[in-house]
Design an enzyme around this catalytic site. Structure first.
Site, PDB file in Angstrom:
ATOM      1  N   ASP A   1      34.722  26.567  33.644  1.00 36.99           N
ATOM      2  CA  ASP A   1      36.027  27.509  34.313  1.00 36.99           C
ATOM      3  C   ASP A   1      35.626  27.508  36.053  1.00 36.99           C
ATOM      4  OD1 ASP A   1      38.416  28.931  34.310  1.00 36.99           O
ATOM      5  OD2 ASP A   1      37.189  30.178  34.341  1.00 36.99           O
TER       6      ASP A   1
ATOM      7  N   ASP B   1      36.886  30.488  37.956  1.00 37.81           N
ATOM      8  CA  ASP B   1      37.743  31.577  38.438  1.00 37.81           C
ATOM      9  C   ASP B   1      36.656  32.939  37.969  1.00 37.81           C
ATOM     10  OD1 ASP B   1      39.909  30.987  40.444  1.00 37.81           O
ATOM     11  OD2 ASP B   1      41.465  30.934  38.944  1.00 37.81           O
TER      12      ASP B   1
ATOM     13  N   GLY C   1      42.321  33.765  32.759  1.00 36.76           N
ATOM     14  CA  GLY C   1      42.828  32.650  31.823  1.00 36.76           C
ATOM     15  C   GLY C   1      44.190  31.709  32.101  1.00 36.76           C
ATOM     16  N   VAL C   2      45.046  32.825  32.121  1.00 38.41           N
ATOM     17  CA  VAL C   2      45.963  32.625  31.747  1.00 38.41           C
ATOM     18  C   VAL C   2      46.974  32.356  32.827  1.00 38.41           C
ATOM     19  CG1 VAL C   2      48.509  33.822  31.148  1.00 38.41           C
ATOM     20  CG2 VAL C   2      46.197  34.631  29.514  1.00 38.41           C
TER      21      VAL C   2
ATOM     22  N   ARG D   1      50.049  31.368  35.447  1.00 38.68           N
ATOM     23  CA  ARG D   1      50.723  32.268  36.638  1.00 38.68           C
ATOM     24  C   ARG D   1      51.967  33.002  36.234  1.00 38.68           C
ATOM     25  NH1 ARG D   1      52.322  29.546  41.838  1.00 38.68           N
ATOM     26  NH2 ARG D   1      50.267  28.687  41.772  1.00 38.68           N
TER      27      ARG D   1
ATOM     28  N   ASN E   1      45.859  26.413  42.374  1.00 38.17           N
ATOM     29  CA  ASN E   1      44.809  26.778  43.471  1.00 38.17           C
ATOM     30  C   ASN E   1      43.679  26.407  43.583  1.00 38.17           C
ATOM     31  OD1 ASN E   1      46.997  27.916  45.484  1.00 38.17           O
ATOM     32  ND2 ASN E   1      47.109  29.385  43.527  1.00 38.17           N
TER      33      ASN E   1
HETATM   34  C1  G6P Z   1      42.931  31.184  36.505  1.00 32.82           C
HETATM   35  C2  G6P Z   1      43.065  32.357  36.428  1.00 32.82           C
HETATM   36  C3  G6P Z   1      44.154  33.140  36.188  1.00 32.82           C
HETATM   37  C4  G6P Z   1      45.444  32.561  36.932  1.00 32.82           C
HETATM   38  C5  G6P Z   1      45.446  31.045  36.767  1.00 32.82           C
HETATM   39  C6  G6P Z   1      46.797  30.341  37.939  1.00 32.82           C
HETATM   40  O1  G6P Z   1      43.628  30.472  34.768  1.00 32.82           O
HETATM   41  O2  G6P Z   1      41.936  32.991  35.720  1.00 32.82           O
HETATM   42  O3  G6P Z   1      44.008  34.285  36.481  1.00 32.82           O
HETATM   43  O4  G6P Z   1      46.771  33.479  36.833  1.00 32.82           O
HETATM   44  O5  G6P Z   1      44.416  30.455  37.046  1.00 32.82           O
HETATM   45  O6  G6P Z   1      46.703  30.271  38.981  1.00 32.82           O
HETATM   46  P1  G6P Z   1      47.452  29.618  39.608  1.00 32.82           P
HETATM   47  O7  G6P Z   1      46.108  29.907  41.527  1.00 32.82           O
HETATM   48  O8  G6P Z   1      47.550  28.317  39.954  1.00 32.82           O
HETATM   49  O9  G6P Z   1      48.330  31.033  40.128  1.00 32.82           O
HETATM   50 MG    MG Z   2      37.990  32.219  34.614  1.00 32.83          MG
END
Ligand code: G6P
Ligand code: MG
Length: 220
Positions: A11, A13, A48-49, A51, A120
């Protein structure tokens, strides 16, 4: 049971980079502007959830319902705050020991994949020059079903040409741990055993981890 390990799936983030902090700050800024409650505990539920689903977690916590178009506008605003924060990231944001661990894995000829729900993720990797460490990068752009669905991990294994049993996933989110196990993989939780009770093993960061020893380690 003893498995031979051929691939490590990471993973992003909260595992490779402390961008979980910047996701928190992005949501916090939005929540403050809207007058919503948002704290570390709600943020933990967003790990991990994706946006839009994270926004739903925050709205539910605050008992707020909104039309779709407003939800999309709010999620875009949070993303703009997050992307702005990403401009300032650097080496100090990399999780302790992560790069050395990736280098060790590659020196051992283990395959590596990035498995992040974040759209991102490519930007974070390029800002930090981390792309060369991964044989394949699977992100929120490539999947229809988010963790805890195993899709992202199964797609990474398929791209690497490996079976689930030969993969170890590194995750900081309960949804990611569940997804890894649902994919039939072992999962190394980056965080506390209290927060990630389902993980096969846990560690705070990569400093104490040895890629070679881990690739030979049995599940129990
Ligand atoms: C990861 C992070 C989440 C975030 C998700 C979507 O899973 O842990 O906190 O909401 O990515 O990220 P994004 O950059 O597409 O908003
Ligand atoms: Mg993570």
């Amino acid at each position: 049971m003893h498995y031979s390990t051929n691939a490590f799936l990471f993973d992003l983030d909260g595992v490779i980079v402390n961008t979980d902090r910047y996701h928190y700050l992005g949501w916090k800024k939005l929540a403050d502007e809207q007058g919503w409650a948002f704290d570390e505990e709600v943020n933990d539920a967003c790990r991990g959830v994706p946006r839009m689903a994270s926004l739903e977690v925050i709205l539910r916590h605050n008992g707020v319902t909104l039309p779709e178009d407003q939800k999309h506008a709010l999620a875009s605003r949070k993303n703009a705050y997050y992307v702005e924060l990403l401009q300032g990231i650097g080496e100090a944001d990399v999780i302790p020991g992560a790069v050395a661990f990736l280098q060790q894995a590659r020196a051992l000829d283990l395959k590596t994949a990035l498995c992040s729900s974040s759209k991102n993720a490519p930007l974070v990797l390029s800002n930090l020059g981390l792309e060369p460490y991964f044989d394949t990068v699977v992100t929120g752009h490539d999947i229809e079903r988010a963790k805890p669905d195993p899709q992202i991990f199964l797609l990474a294994a398929e791209r690497l040409g490996e079976r689930s049993e030969a993969c170890i996933v590194f995750e900081d989110a309960p949804s990611g741990v569940q997804g890894a196990l649902a994919a039939g993989m072992r999962c190394f939780g980056i965080g506390s055993p209290e927060f990630l009770p389902q993980a096969t093993w846990t560690a705070r960061d990569f400093l104490q981890l040895d890629a070679q020893a881990l690739s030979h380690r049995a599940t129990v």
